[in-house]
Write a protein that holds these residues in place. Sequence first.
Motif, PDB file in Angstrom:
ATOM      1  N   ARG A 286       2.971  -5.414  -9.244  1.00 35.60           N
ATOM      2  CA  ARG A 286       1.542  -5.669  -9.461  1.00 35.60           C
ATOM      3  C   ARG A 286       0.772  -5.614  -8.138  1.00 35.60           C
ATOM      4  O   ARG A 286      -0.332  -5.061  -8.070  1.00 35.60           O
ATOM      5  CB  ARG A 286       1.365  -7.019 -10.134  1.00 35.60           C
ATOM      6  CG  ARG A 286      -0.081  -7.327 -10.510  1.00 35.60           C
ATOM      7  CD  ARG A 286      -0.168  -8.510 -11.473  1.00 35.60           C
ATOM      8  NE  ARG A 286       0.529  -9.696 -10.967  1.00 35.60           N
ATOM      9  CZ  ARG A 286       1.672 -10.155 -11.443  1.00 35.60           C
ATOM     10  NH1 ARG A 286       2.277  -9.520 -12.439  1.00 35.60           N
ATOM     11  NH2 ARG A 286       2.226 -11.240 -10.955  1.00 35.60           N
TER      12      ARG A 286
ATOM     13  N   SER B 257       3.904   2.318  -8.213  1.00 36.16           N
ATOM     14  CA  SER B 257       3.839   1.004  -8.861  1.00 36.16           C
ATOM     15  C   SER B 257       4.347   1.053 -10.301  1.00 36.16           C
ATOM     16  O   SER B 257       4.986   0.107 -10.781  1.00 36.16           O
ATOM     17  CB  SER B 257       2.406   0.466  -8.822  1.00 36.16           C
ATOM     18  OG  SER B 257       1.523   1.310  -9.545  1.00 36.16           O
ATOM     19  N   GLN B 258       4.076   2.149 -11.000  1.00 38.16           N
ATOM     20  CA  GLN B 258       4.541   2.268 -12.381  1.00 38.16           C
ATOM     21  C   GLN B 258       6.065   2.319 -12.430  1.00 38.16           C
ATOM     22  O   GLN B 258       6.694   1.719 -13.310  1.00 38.16           O
ATOM     23  CB  GLN B 258       3.944   3.509 -13.040  1.00 38.16           C
ATOM     24  CG  GLN B 258       4.246   3.613 -14.528  1.00 38.16           C
ATOM     25  CD  GLN B 258       3.488   4.758 -15.196  1.00 38.16           C
ATOM     26  OE1 GLN B 258       2.681   5.442 -14.561  1.00 38.16           O
ATOM     27  NE2 GLN B 258       3.755   4.976 -16.471  1.00 38.16           N
TER      28      GLN B 258
ATOM     29  N   SER C 199       1.866   2.171  -3.601  1.00 40.01           N
ATOM     30  CA  SER C 199       0.828   2.156  -4.635  1.00 40.01           C
ATOM     31  C   SER C 199       1.016   3.256  -5.667  1.00 40.01           C
ATOM     32  O   SER C 199       0.774   3.045  -6.858  1.00 40.01           O
ATOM     33  CB  SER C 199      -0.555   2.273  -3.977  1.00 40.01           C
ATOM     34  OG  SER C 199      -0.659   3.482  -3.237  1.00 40.01           O
ATOM     35  N   GLU C 200       1.470   4.427  -5.234  1.00 41.11           N
ATOM     36  CA  GLU C 200       1.665   5.529  -6.175  1.00 41.11           C
ATOM     37  C   GLU C 200       2.969   5.396  -6.959  1.00 41.11           C
ATOM     38  O   GLU C 200       3.206   6.159  -7.896  1.00 41.11           O
ATOM     39  CB  GLU C 200       1.644   6.865  -5.428  1.00 41.11           C
ATOM     40  CG  GLU C 200       0.290   7.189  -4.797  1.00 41.11           C
ATOM     41  CD  GLU C 200       0.271   8.549  -4.134  1.00 41.11           C
ATOM     42  OE1 GLU C 200       1.343   9.211  -4.127  1.00 41.11           O
ATOM     43  OE2 GLU C 200      -0.792   8.956  -3.632  1.00 41.11           O
TER      44      GLU C 200
ATOM     45  N   ARG D 114       0.304  -2.009  -7.265  1.00 42.35           N
ATOM     46  CA  ARG D 114      -0.743  -1.375  -8.078  1.00 42.35           C
ATOM     47  C   ARG D 114      -2.129  -1.794  -7.610  1.00 42.35           C
ATOM     48  O   ARG D 114      -3.042  -0.966  -7.481  1.00 42.35           O
ATOM     49  CB  ARG D 114      -0.550  -1.762  -9.543  1.00 42.35           C
ATOM     50  CG  ARG D 114      -1.545  -1.067 -10.482  1.00 42.35           C
ATOM     51  CD  ARG D 114      -1.344  -1.455 -11.932  1.00 42.35           C
ATOM     52  NE  ARG D 114      -1.660  -2.852 -12.185  1.00 42.35           N
ATOM     53  CZ  ARG D 114      -0.750  -3.793 -12.420  1.00 42.35           C
ATOM     54  NH1 ARG D 114       0.539  -3.476 -12.435  1.00 42.35           N
ATOM     55  NH2 ARG D 114      -1.105  -5.042 -12.639  1.00 42.35           N
ATOM     56  N   GLU D 115      -2.306  -3.089  -7.327  1.00 44.59           N
ATOM     57  CA  GLU D 115      -3.605  -3.582  -6.864  1.00 44.59           C
ATOM     58  C   GLU D 115      -3.974  -3.034  -5.500  1.00 44.59           C
ATOM     59  O   GLU D 115      -5.143  -2.777  -5.222  1.00 44.59           O
ATOM     60  CB  GLU D 115      -3.581  -5.109  -6.838  1.00 44.59           C
ATOM     61  CG  GLU D 115      -3.483  -5.743  -8.226  1.00 44.59           C
ATOM     62  CD  GLU D 115      -3.257  -7.242  -8.173  1.00 44.59           C
ATOM     63  OE1 GLU D 115      -3.000  -7.765  -7.053  1.00 44.59           O
ATOM     64  OE2 GLU D 115      -3.307  -7.889  -9.245  1.00 44.59           O
TER      65      GLU D 115
ATOM     66  N   GLY E 296      -3.337  -0.094  -4.490  1.00 42.32           N
ATOM     67  CA  GLY E 296      -3.843   1.263  -4.696  1.00 42.32           C
ATOM     68  C   GLY E 296      -5.230   1.288  -5.300  1.00 42.32           C
ATOM     69  O   GLY E 296      -5.908   2.320  -5.264  1.00 42.32           O
ATOM     70  N   GLU E 297      -5.662   0.173  -5.882  1.00 43.00           N
ATOM     71  CA  GLU E 297      -6.974   0.121  -6.518  1.00 43.00           C
ATOM     72  C   GLU E 297      -8.082  -0.306  -5.563  1.00 43.00           C
ATOM     73  O   GLU E 297      -9.267  -0.203  -5.893  1.00 43.00           O
ATOM     74  CB  GLU E 297      -6.919  -0.853  -7.705  1.00 43.00           C
ATOM     75  CG  GLU E 297      -6.005  -0.383  -8.830  1.00 43.00           C
ATOM     76  CD  GLU E 297      -5.806  -1.434  -9.899  1.00 43.00           C
ATOM     77  OE1 GLU E 297      -6.266  -2.589  -9.678  1.00 43.00           O
ATOM     78  OE2 GLU E 297      -5.227  -1.137 -10.966  1.00 43.00           O
ATOM     79  N   THR E 298      -7.681  -0.824  -4.408  1.00 35.27           N
ATOM     80  CA  THR E 298      -8.690  -1.295  -3.438  1.00 35.27           C
ATOM     81  C   THR E 298      -9.094  -0.186  -2.485  1.00 35.27           C
ATOM     82  O   THR E 298      -8.420   0.819  -2.331  1.00 35.27           O
ATOM     83  CB  THR E 298      -8.116  -2.470  -2.630  1.00 35.27           C
ATOM     84  OG1 THR E 298      -6.901  -2.062  -1.975  1.00 35.27           O
ATOM     85  CG2 THR E 298      -7.819  -3.648  -3.529  1.00 35.27           C
TER      86      THR E 298
ATOM     87  N   GLN F 167       0.826  -1.206   0.000  1.00 38.37           N
ATOM     88  CA  GLN F 167       0.000   0.000   0.000  1.00 38.37           C
ATOM     89  C   GLN F 167       0.864   1.261   0.000  1.00 38.37           C
ATOM     90  O   GLN F 167       0.525   2.266  -0.616  1.00 38.37           O
ATOM     91  CB  GLN F 167      -0.928   0.002   1.223  1.00 38.37           C
ATOM     92  CG  GLN F 167      -1.876   1.190   1.291  1.00 38.37           C
ATOM     93  CD  GLN F 167      -2.923   1.159   0.195  1.00 38.37           C
ATOM     94  OE1 GLN F 167      -3.499   0.109  -0.086  1.00 38.37           O
ATOM     95  NE2 GLN F 167      -3.174   2.301  -0.433  1.00 38.37           N
TER      96      GLN F 167
END
Length: 338
Positions: A330, A304-305, A301-302, A333-334, A336-338, A298
Amino acid sequence: MITLPFAVSLSHSSDLVQTIGAEFHLDSQELAAAHELVEAGLPPLVEPEILSFLFGISNSLLAEMAHESWRFYRRYKIAKSSGGMRRIEAPRRFLKLVQAWILQHILTKAPIAEQAHGFVRGHSIFSNARVHTESRNLMVVDIKDFFPSVGAREVRRVFSRLGYPRRTANRLTSLCTLEGHLPQGAPTSPTLANAVFAPQDRALAQLALSWGCKYSRYADDLAFSGDRCFTARDIRAVRDVLQAGGFAVNRRKTRIIGAGGRRLVAGLVLNGATQPLPPRTQRRRWRAMFQQARVAPQSFSERSQSLSGIAAFVKEYDEVLASEYASIARLAREAGET
């Protein structure tokens, strides 16, 4: 991907040339030239106004971007990894789109020497360094102010040699240069620099061959390697080739490394490895960062790229480690999407 809005494909020469011929009332000679360009895989810009027609914008806007280009750039500085500041001249969005189109549809046809590895499809910083992995001695020469050293006259020559008439070559040159030089930050600058530098690449390759050595270039970083014990005289020989093309040596970043020295080519280490590697300190930093990201995805998350980009880079020399890093990226990234 940017495409030609008025043509299904550049290979449909009859449809494309017929449309442009009717719009611009081209004479037979211009129509023949347009067909030749299209058959060569190039946009038929026999008149500079055709470019604005293909984009679907006014010619006055495109002319303004060409003749008052300074208004369409942002200028700022970023820190260099080697110290000091690098000046960036970044085109604003619409000019950048135009330049990207020129790069995709025109500059991919510009001839580039085989010794160039930077910004060349199928080549990389790793392919550049691999040229020198088996050599004992190394000489690295840095070009001073590489992009700013490429002038509008040399850029115009690139477009002219592709077959474009003078007025079109002038327009394309103006869209790709800023105040008479290649801007550091435009998408067209690396390929144009490679094309302009091609005669020097070939001359330097011949010089290396006369020494019984290998030569490669990644952007402004020239590398020579072999059994030869390089000397200051060799650096002067390279300097003479560069000066003939309007370039200069950056003495501060030019060095000779003998057997047993730390051999570094464009940021990659060659010593004792079957293939080039990033410096050990860099690899350790990445390892620590990915360990942290595994424990607390977490928090990353920002980023991840950025983690994914590092994983792609690592894949060049360690596919197993790269797969592990990609999985961690990955997870970040996931998270940050939750």
